[in-house]
Design a protein around this motif. Structure first.
Motif, PDB file in Angstrom:
ATOM      1  N   VAL A 170     -24.608  17.232  -3.087  1.00 22.10           N
ATOM      2  CA  VAL A 170     -23.501  18.170  -2.878  1.00 22.10           C
ATOM      3  C   VAL A 170     -22.644  18.278  -4.134  1.00 22.10           C
ATOM      4  O   VAL A 170     -22.604  17.376  -4.956  1.00 22.10           O
ATOM      5  CB  VAL A 170     -22.634  17.767  -1.665  1.00 22.10           C
ATOM      6  N   THR A 171     -21.969  19.414  -4.249  1.00 21.79           N
ATOM      7  CA  THR A 171     -21.109  19.707  -5.391  1.00 21.79           C
ATOM      8  C   THR A 171     -19.750  20.130  -4.878  1.00 21.79           C
ATOM      9  O   THR A 171     -19.649  20.791  -3.837  1.00 21.79           O
ATOM     10  CB  THR A 171     -21.725  20.838  -6.236  1.00 21.79           C
ATOM     11  N   ASP A 172     -18.716  19.797  -5.590  1.00 25.28           N
ATOM     12  CA  ASP A 172     -17.365  20.252  -5.272  1.00 25.28           C
ATOM     13  C   ASP A 172     -17.309  21.758  -5.530  1.00 25.28           C
ATOM     14  O   ASP A 172     -17.397  22.202  -6.672  1.00 25.28           O
ATOM     15  CB  ASP A 172     -16.363  19.512  -6.153  1.00 25.28           C
TER      16      ASP A 172
ATOM     17  N   GLY B  33     -22.487  23.317  -1.519  1.00 20.09           N
ATOM     18  CA  GLY B  33     -21.298  22.619  -1.047  1.00 20.09           C
ATOM     19  C   GLY B  33     -21.618  21.574   0.010  1.00 20.09           C
ATOM     20  O   GLY B  33     -22.743  21.468   0.496  1.00 20.09           O
ATOM     21  N   ARG B  34     -20.628  20.793   0.384  1.00 23.21           N
ATOM     22  CA  ARG B  34     -20.802  19.693   1.323  1.00 23.21           C
ATOM     23  C   ARG B  34     -21.262  20.150   2.694  1.00 23.21           C
ATOM     24  O   ARG B  34     -22.128  19.544   3.312  1.00 23.21           O
ATOM     25  CB  ARG B  34     -19.489  18.902   1.456  1.00 23.21           C
ATOM     26  N   ARG B  35     -20.695  21.228   3.221  1.00 22.37           N
ATOM     27  CA  ARG B  35     -21.069  21.705   4.561  1.00 22.37           C
ATOM     28  C   ARG B  35     -22.445  22.354   4.583  1.00 22.37           C
ATOM     29  O   ARG B  35     -23.028  22.520   5.647  1.00 22.37           O
ATOM     30  CB  ARG B  35     -20.040  22.688   5.091  1.00 22.37           C
TER      31      ARG B  35
END
Length: 115
Positions: free
Chosen positions: A16-18, A48-50
């Motif tokens: 994941v990436t910010d 992204g995280r989601r």
């Protein structure tokens, strides 16, 4: 669809990436984490995280382009975080951006003989 020139590689950043990062932050990730030149003309894709948002950064020779896509339903199919980076084809990128599992697409049946 992003106009991907021939001979252009597409790199996925595993994990994941910010997603608050912009041009500079994603370019730095391409350079440090993916160990690639962000000005090479290759596409670098981050999730992204989601899992419902991706950003693509691409240097087209004149400047940096930043594309983003958010799925209304479902999540983008992504490699496991242990892999670091994955190179895919532009056809696989098109499937990924449509929300299709690019790792094992459903092929259409093709007849073996004519007639």
């Amino acid at each position: 669809m992003i106009p991907v020139p021939a001979q252009t590689r597409v790199w996925l950043a595993a994990g994941v990436t910010d997603m608050r990062k912009g041009f500079n932050g994603l370019s730095a990730l391409a350079e440090k984490v993916l160990a690639q030149d962000p000005f090479s003309g290759h596409l670098f894709v981050f999730r992204g995280r989601r899992g419902d948002l991706v950003k693509v950064i691409w240097f087209d020779g004149q400047g940096a382009c930043l594309f983003s896509k958010r799925l209304e339903q479902g999540r983008f199919v992504w490699p496991s975080p242990a892999q670091g980076r994955v190179s895919i084809t532009s056809a696989q990128l098109a499937m990924l951006l449509e929300g299709i599992d690019w790792r094992a697409p459903q092929r259409t049946w093709r007849p073996l003989t004519a007639g």
